[in-house]
Design an enzyme around this catalytic site. Structure first.
Site, mmCIF file in Angstrom:
data_model
loop_
_atom_site.group_PDB
_atom_site.id
_atom_site.type_symbol
_atom_site.label_atom_id
_atom_site.label_comp_id
_atom_site.label_asym_id
_atom_site.label_seq_id
_atom_site.Cartn_x
_atom_site.Cartn_y
_atom_site.Cartn_z
ATOM 1 N N SER A 190 11.462 -5.318 4.286
ATOM 2 C CA SER A 190 10.710 -4.271 4.949
ATOM 3 C C SER A 190 9.197 -4.428 4.865
ATOM 4 O O SER A 190 8.481 -3.764 5.607
ATOM 5 C CB SER A 190 11.100 -2.920 4.345
ATOM 6 N N LYS A 206 1.046 -2.172 1.182
ATOM 7 C CA LYS A 206 2.147 -1.643 1.995
ATOM 8 C C LYS A 206 2.009 -0.119 2.063
ATOM 9 O O LYS A 206 1.603 0.518 1.076
ATOM 10 C CB LYS A 206 3.474 -2.051 1.336
ATOM 11 N N SER A 220 12.744 -7.061 -0.086
ATOM 12 C CA SER A 220 11.674 -6.747 0.868
ATOM 13 C C SER A 220 10.336 -7.419 0.622
ATOM 14 O O SER A 220 9.445 -7.311 1.464
ATOM 15 C CB SER A 220 11.461 -5.242 0.924
HETATM 16 N N1 GLN Z 1 16.494 -5.255 3.551
HETATM 17 C C1 GLN Z 1 16.958 -4.459 2.461
HETATM 18 C C2 GLN Z 1 17.341 -3.093 2.954
HETATM 19 O O1 GLN Z 1 17.353 -2.888 4.111
HETATM 20 C C3 GLN Z 1 15.953 -4.436 1.379
HETATM 21 C C4 GLN Z 1 14.940 -3.391 1.499
HETATM 22 C C5 GLN Z 1 13.919 -3.418 0.413
HETATM 23 O O2 GLN Z 1 13.897 -4.317 -0.435
HETATM 24 N N2 GLN Z 1 13.067 -2.403 0.410
HETATM 25 O O3 GLN Z 1 17.645 -2.224 2.212
#
Ligand code: GLN
Length: 483
Positions: free
Chosen positions: A157, A82, A181
């Site tokens: 994400s 990532k 994420s």
């Molecule tokens: N979807 C969650 C957010 O928007 C989780 C993001 C993550 O785990 N980096 O914060």
């Protein structure tokens, strides 16, 4: 031997590489060919590295040493990273304009461990800017598409990492999980995603979103592979004082005790296909002689509101360092203050700005006690409740995501709807416990089978429970005719 990428796992690739059925170069070439074919469309990679074949040649030379070595062996195994995990000498940018041109000065600890294990790095994958999002749409360089239906999101994400593995453009990948994420995109893309215990994988070299919640985790095709990759990257690290050694115990029980939060029954907005699939999963466990029982976690439904106070608070402090002076983008104004304002105003996207504002607000004097301090207290309560529950069950099961992959753009203008995607995943981050998402079936939408995922959570440091329960679930699922 021709390489069938859709059936290959880390475990089988290791055997083939060791037997000389194919070389690391041949394996890397197969993935590069697949990336060439699919990435233009799916947009899983932001960058494919130009030295992949060189790395693979190096792995082929090292392979014989690994046959007798006690080191974790991922020699020649292609992995995608990532865009938030540092690999020395390569660009890294958290998919944000504010880090344009930034080059990693050092390796993340997880990356140096993978280097020692002999892995090779294919490239860096797309994500929501600074890991804020659930769809890989909050990103300055185009959306990542779901390999099962290109009109839908890959989740987020870490959507690029999930799509890369699901689309056979990498054998495995690393992502980061702050509120879901790794698990949510894994669920939407039909692969396994592990969120390890907080601190079990060093955060050194992981760009910070929310430091008390962030953890690096693997995307793989199977639970066995997730375990192999986790074993290679875990461990206490002098460069991260919050890192911990997780227990090396192995779950021995024959019959699992699985807890189901009563909250699931009461939660609105769970897709009927998701509910049905979840019930099917529980039935498979029950039919195999495992105990499935309801558990009370009265404060669990506060996990999401707590997350949306603590996370932005930490985001607002972590992202303060991007001011145009030391890292990436610099936009000049008339004086230093204007430099800051111009750089941050130009460099950060909408969601990053929203969270910086929210975080600054909940930390401001006058509101600190009402929001931040209160959220920290509720967090402690959630942790305690979970500790009590784990005295009576081995793991807790929930659906990973309340819906299958949604349409690109469907929730992009509605942050609250988007935040609800994390309803079942954030609790593990709030409590620091490990959780895994495993493909559990599909839901039919517009003639396409969209993947669904089962989430299992275990007590702090008990990844072994997730691996054993997860492998058992894969067996039950596959005996019933697969996903
Ligand atoms: N979807 C969650 C957010 O928007 C989780 C993001 C993550 O785990 N980096 O914060």
């Amino acid at each position: 031997m021709s390489i069938n990428l859709s059936e290959l796992t880390i475990a089988t690739a290791r055997r083939h590489l060791a037997n000389g059925d194919f070389t690391a170069v041949e394996l890397a070439q197969s993935y590069l060919a697949e990336i060439e074919k699919k990435n233009k469309n799916l947009n899983a990679y932001r960058e494919v590295f130009d030295d992949v074949l060189e790395q693979a040649k190096g792995a082929d030379k090292k392979l014989p040493n690994f046959r007798t070595s006690k080191l974790p062996n991922l020699c020649g195994i292609p992995i995608a990273l990532k865009d938030v995990i540092m690999l020395a000498g390569k660009r890294a940018g958290a998919c944000s304009k504010i880090l344009e041109g930034y080059v990693s000065p050092y390796d993340a600890t997880a990356v140096s461990k993978l280097k020692v294990a002999g892995a090779i790095f294919l490239g860096r994958t797309n994500m929501d800017e600074f890991a804020m999002g659930s769809s890989t749409e909050n990103y300055a360089y185009g959306v990542t598409k779901n390999p099962f239906d290109e009109s839908r999101v890959a989740g987020g994400s870490s959507g690029g990492s999930a799509a890369a593995v699901a689309g056979n453009m990498s054998l495995a990948a690393l992502g980061s999980d702050t509120g879901g994420s790794v698990r949510q995109p894994a669920s939407l893309c039909g692969v396994v995603g592990l969120k390890p215990t907080y601190g079990s994988v060093s955060r050194f070299g992981l760009m910070a979103m929310s430091s008390s919640l962030d953890v690096i985790g693997p995307f793989t095709k199977t639970v066995e592979d997730a375990e192999l990759l986790f074993d290679a990257i875990k461990g206490k690290d002098p460069m991260d004082s919050t890192s911990v050694e997780v227990s090396s115990s192995k779950l021995q029980v024959k019959s699992l005790r699985i807890g189901i939060p009563t909250m699931i029954r009461e939660t609105e907005g769970i897709d009927p296909d998701v509910r049905k699939n979840f019930e099917d999963c529980l039935k498979q466990f029950r039919d195999a002689g495992h105990t499935v029982k309801e558990i009370e976690l009265p404060t669990m439904h506060y996990a999401l509101p707590v997350y949306y106070v603590i996370m932005p608070a930490e985001v607002s402090t972590n992202l303060a360092r991007f001011d145009g002076v030391k890292y990436g983008l610099h936009v000049s104004g008339k004086n230093l203050l204007e430099d800051y304002v111009q750089t941050r105003g130009t460099g950060f996207g909408m969601e990053a700005r929203r969270r910086i504002l929210l975080g600054t607000y909940v930390l401001s004097s006058g509101y600190y006690d009402a929001y931040y301090a209160q959220a920290v207290r509720v967090r402690a309560k959630i942790e305690q409740e979970l500790r009590d529950v784990f005295a009576g069950v081995d793991c807790i099961a929930t659906p990973t995501s309340p819906t299958p992959a949604f349409k690109i753009g469907e929730k992009a203008d509605d942050p609250l709807q988007m935040y609800l995607a994390d309803i079942f995943t954030v609790v593990a981050n709030i409590a620091g416990i490990p959780a895994i998402s495993i493909p559990s079936g599909t839901a039919m939408r517009e003639g396409k089978q969209l993947p669904l995922g089962l989430q299992l959570m275990a007590a702090h440091g008990r990844e072994d429970v997730l691996f054993e329960a997860g492998k058992e679930f894969e067996k039950l699922r596959d005996n019933r005719g697969g996903v």
